[in-house]
Design a protein around this motif. Structure first.
Motif, short mmCIF file in Angstrom:
data_model
loop_
_atom_site.label_atom_id
_atom_site.label_comp_id
_atom_site.label_asym_id
_atom_site.label_seq_id
_atom_site.Cartn_x
_atom_site.Cartn_y
_atom_site.Cartn_z
N THR A 1 -10.32 -6.83 2.30
CA THR A 1 -10.53 -7.39 0.97
C THR A 1 -11.19 -8.76 1.04
O THR A 1 -12.17 -9.03 0.33
N ASN B 1 -7.07 5.56 -4.43
CA ASN B 1 -8.01 6.45 -3.75
C ASN B 1 -7.25 7.73 -3.43
O ASN B 1 -6.08 7.70 -3.10
N GLU C 1 -3.94 -2.00 -8.43
CA GLU C 1 -5.10 -2.77 -7.97
C GLU C 1 -6.22 -1.85 -7.50
O GLU C 1 -7.38 -2.12 -7.74
N SER C 2 -5.86 -0.80 -6.78
CA SER C 2 -6.85 0.20 -6.37
C SER C 2 -6.14 1.52 -6.13
O SER C 2 -4.93 1.56 -5.85
N CYS D 1 -18.07 -1.33 -0.37
CA CYS D 1 -18.70 -1.70 -1.63
C CYS D 1 -20.22 -1.58 -1.51
O CYS D 1 -20.78 -1.55 -0.41
N GLU E 1 -12.06 -1.28 2.89
CA GLU E 1 -12.63 -1.01 1.58
C GLU E 1 -14.13 -0.99 1.77
O GLU E 1 -14.63 -1.51 2.76
N ARG F 1 -17.01 -1.09 -5.95
CA ARG F 1 -16.12 -1.20 -4.80
C ARG F 1 -15.20 0.01 -4.76
O ARG F 1 -14.72 0.47 -5.79
N SER F 2 -14.94 0.50 -3.57
CA SER F 2 -14.04 1.64 -3.42
C SER F 2 -12.59 1.18 -3.46
O SER F 2 -12.29 0.00 -3.34
N GLY F 3 -11.71 2.16 -3.56
CA GLY F 3 -10.31 1.86 -3.36
C GLY F 3 -10.04 1.73 -1.87
O GLY F 3 -10.87 2.07 -1.03
N ARG F 4 -8.90 1.22 -1.55
CA ARG F 4 -8.49 1.05 -0.16
C ARG F 4 -8.26 2.39 0.50
O ARG F 4 -7.74 3.32 -0.11
N THR G 1 0.87 -1.17 0.00
CA THR G 1 0.00 0.00 0.00
C THR G 1 0.91 1.22 0.00
O THR G 1 1.77 1.36 0.86
#
Length: 173
Positions: A133, A38, A35-36, A91, A89, A153-156, A8
Protein backbone atom coordinates in the motif's frame (compact mmCIF):
# COMPACT_ATOMS: atom_id res chain seq x y z
CA UNK A 1 -11.56 -0.34 24.71
CA UNK A 2 -9.47 -2.17 22.11
CA UNK A 3 -7.67 -0.10 19.51
CA UNK A 4 -8.48 -0.40 15.83
CA UNK A 5 -6.00 -2.21 13.59
CA UNK A 6 -5.94 -3.19 9.94
CA UNK A 7 -6.95 -6.80 9.38
CA UNK A 8 -6.94 -8.90 6.24
CA UNK A 9 -9.82 -11.37 6.16
CA UNK A 10 -9.52 -14.58 4.13
CA UNK A 11 -12.78 -16.36 3.35
CA UNK A 12 -13.04 -19.68 1.51
CA UNK A 13 -16.44 -20.19 -0.11
CA UNK A 14 -18.51 -21.93 -2.70
CA UNK A 15 -19.13 -19.52 -5.57
CA UNK A 16 -22.83 -18.69 -5.29
CA UNK A 17 -25.01 -15.80 -6.39
CA UNK A 18 -25.91 -13.32 -3.64
CA UNK A 19 -23.04 -14.14 -1.29
CA UNK A 20 -21.32 -10.80 -1.91
CA UNK A 21 -24.43 -8.94 -0.76
CA UNK A 22 -24.77 -11.02 2.38
CA UNK A 23 -21.12 -10.73 3.38
CA UNK A 24 -20.96 -6.99 2.70
CA UNK A 25 -24.17 -6.58 4.73
CA UNK A 26 -22.42 -8.11 7.75
CA UNK A 27 -19.93 -5.22 7.65
CA UNK A 28 -22.54 -2.61 6.69
CA UNK A 29 -24.84 -3.42 9.63
CA UNK A 30 -21.94 -2.73 11.99
CA UNK A 31 -20.93 0.49 10.16
CA UNK A 32 -17.54 -0.95 9.17
CA UNK A 33 -16.01 0.31 5.94
CA UNK A 34 -14.44 -2.29 3.66
CA UNK A 35 -11.13 -0.79 2.51
CA UNK A 36 -10.68 -3.33 -0.28
CA UNK A 37 -12.23 -6.57 -1.44
CA UNK A 38 -11.00 -9.16 -3.91
CA UNK A 39 -12.29 -12.55 -4.89
CA UNK A 40 -10.55 -15.18 -6.96
CA UNK A 41 -10.15 -18.88 -7.38
CA UNK A 42 -8.24 -20.62 -4.61
CA UNK A 43 -5.76 -23.48 -4.51
CA UNK A 44 -8.71 -25.92 -4.58
CA UNK A 45 -10.90 -26.33 -7.71
CA UNK A 46 -14.36 -24.76 -7.49
CA UNK A 47 -13.57 -22.95 -4.21
CA UNK A 48 -13.25 -19.16 -4.14
CA UNK A 49 -11.02 -17.13 -1.86
CA UNK A 50 -12.08 -13.69 -0.75
CA UNK A 51 -9.60 -11.17 0.61
CA UNK A 52 -11.14 -8.25 2.51
CA UNK A 53 -9.27 -5.42 4.26
CA UNK A 54 -10.92 -3.65 7.21
CA UNK A 55 -9.88 -1.51 10.16
CA UNK A 56 -11.49 -2.28 13.52
CA UNK A 57 -10.82 -3.75 16.97
CA UNK A 58 -9.89 -7.41 17.34
CA UNK A 59 -12.99 -8.08 19.46
CA UNK A 60 -15.26 -6.81 16.68
CA UNK A 61 -13.20 -8.72 14.10
CA UNK A 62 -13.77 -12.01 15.96
CA UNK A 63 -17.54 -11.39 16.06
CA UNK A 64 -17.63 -10.62 12.34
CA UNK A 65 -15.71 -13.81 11.50
CA UNK A 66 -18.35 -15.73 13.46
CA UNK A 67 -21.14 -14.05 11.47
CA UNK A 68 -19.40 -14.71 8.15
CA UNK A 69 -18.98 -18.40 8.98
CA UNK A 70 -22.75 -18.71 9.56
CA UNK A 71 -23.30 -18.20 5.82
CA UNK A 72 -24.10 -21.58 4.25
CA UNK A 73 -21.61 -21.21 1.37
CA UNK A 74 -18.71 -20.18 3.63
CA UNK A 75 -16.34 -23.04 4.33
CA UNK A 76 -13.93 -21.17 6.61
CA UNK A 77 -13.03 -17.57 7.45
CA UNK A 78 -9.84 -16.26 9.03
CA UNK A 79 -8.47 -12.88 9.99
CA UNK A 80 -4.82 -11.90 9.88
CA UNK A 81 -2.75 -9.06 11.30
CA UNK A 82 -0.48 -7.13 8.92
CA UNK A 83 2.68 -8.92 10.08
CA UNK A 84 1.15 -12.36 9.46
CA UNK A 85 0.71 -11.98 5.69
CA UNK A 86 2.55 -11.24 2.48
CA UNK A 87 0.43 -9.04 0.25
CA UNK A 88 0.42 -7.03 -2.94
CA UNK A 89 -1.85 -4.54 -4.62
CA UNK A 90 -1.75 -3.45 -8.24
CA UNK A 91 -2.69 -0.21 -9.93
CA UNK A 92 -2.83 1.46 -13.34
CA UNK A 93 -2.09 5.12 -14.11
CA UNK A 94 -3.02 6.86 -17.37
CA UNK A 95 -0.90 9.96 -18.12
CA UNK A 96 -0.52 12.24 -21.15
CA UNK A 97 2.17 10.92 -23.51
CA UNK A 98 3.93 14.28 -23.81
CA UNK A 99 5.30 13.81 -20.28
CA UNK A 100 6.88 10.46 -21.11
CA UNK A 101 8.88 11.96 -23.97
CA UNK A 102 9.58 15.44 -22.62
CA UNK A 103 10.09 14.98 -18.86
CA UNK A 104 13.23 13.14 -17.78
CA UNK A 105 11.97 13.23 -14.18
CA UNK A 106 8.99 10.99 -14.93
CA UNK A 107 11.27 8.46 -16.62
CA UNK A 108 13.39 8.35 -13.45
CA UNK A 109 10.29 7.92 -11.26
CA UNK A 110 9.14 4.98 -13.41
CA UNK A 111 12.57 3.35 -13.33
CA UNK A 112 13.15 3.89 -9.60
CA UNK A 113 9.74 2.51 -8.65
CA UNK A 114 9.98 -0.64 -10.80
CA UNK A 115 6.76 0.31 -12.58
CA UNK A 116 6.01 -1.01 -16.06
CA UNK A 117 4.80 0.86 -19.11
CA UNK A 118 1.99 -1.35 -20.43
CA UNK A 119 0.61 0.86 -23.23
CA UNK A 120 1.75 3.90 -25.21
CA UNK A 121 0.03 5.90 -27.93
CA UNK A 122 0.10 9.55 -29.09
CA UNK A 123 -2.34 10.78 -26.46
CA UNK A 124 -1.46 8.83 -23.33
CA UNK A 125 0.59 6.07 -21.76
CA UNK A 126 -0.39 3.58 -19.05
CA UNK A 127 1.80 2.52 -16.14
CA UNK A 128 1.32 -0.56 -13.98
CA UNK A 129 2.71 -0.68 -10.45
CA UNK A 130 2.43 -3.54 -7.96
CA UNK A 131 3.49 -3.44 -4.35
CA UNK A 132 2.49 -2.75 -0.79
CA UNK A 133 0.00 0.00 0.00
CA UNK A 134 2.67 2.53 0.99
CA UNK A 135 4.65 1.88 -2.24
CA UNK A 136 1.61 2.60 -4.38
CA UNK A 137 0.68 5.70 -2.37
CA UNK A 138 4.21 7.10 -2.79
CA UNK A 139 4.16 6.40 -6.54
CA UNK A 140 0.75 8.11 -6.79
CA UNK A 141 2.08 11.23 -5.00
CA UNK A 142 5.12 11.38 -7.31
CA UNK A 143 2.99 11.10 -10.47
CA UNK A 144 0.36 13.58 -9.31
CA UNK A 145 2.54 16.52 -10.44
CA UNK A 146 2.23 15.29 -14.05
CA UNK A 147 -1.57 15.19 -14.02
CA UNK A 148 -3.04 11.72 -13.72
CA UNK A 149 -5.78 11.27 -16.33
CA UNK A 150 -7.10 8.04 -14.81
CA UNK A 151 -6.16 5.87 -11.84
CA UNK A 152 -7.46 2.50 -10.66
CA UNK A 153 -6.29 0.16 -7.96
CA UNK A 154 -6.95 -3.50 -7.26
CA UNK A 155 -7.97 -4.99 -3.99
CA UNK A 156 -5.35 -6.67 -1.86
CA UNK A 157 -4.22 -10.19 -2.63
CA UNK A 158 -2.50 -12.00 0.23
CA UNK A 159 -1.05 -15.26 1.45
CA UNK A 160 -0.18 -16.08 5.04
CA UNK A 161 3.39 -16.42 6.26
CA UNK A 162 2.44 -19.51 8.27
CA UNK A 163 1.08 -22.66 6.67
CA UNK A 164 -2.69 -22.79 6.67
CA UNK A 165 -4.31 -26.20 6.87
CA UNK A 166 -7.18 -25.00 4.68
CA UNK A 167 -6.09 -27.13 1.71
CA UNK A 168 -6.54 -30.35 3.68
CA UNK A 169 -9.89 -29.17 5.01
CA UNK A 170 -11.07 -28.22 1.53
CA UNK A 171 -10.04 -31.55 0.04
CA UNK A 172 -12.29 -33.30 2.55
CA UNK A 173 -15.08 -30.84 1.68
Amino acid sequence: MCENKVYTVSIYTENNIGLLNRISAIFQRRHINIESINTSSSEIDHISKWTIVVELSEDRMKKIIGQIEKQVEVIKAYYHKEDEIIYQESCLFKIKSEFLFEERQIQNIIKDSNAKIVHVNREFFVLEKSGRTEDIELFHRELKAFGIMQFTRSGRIAVTKDEMKISEMLKVF
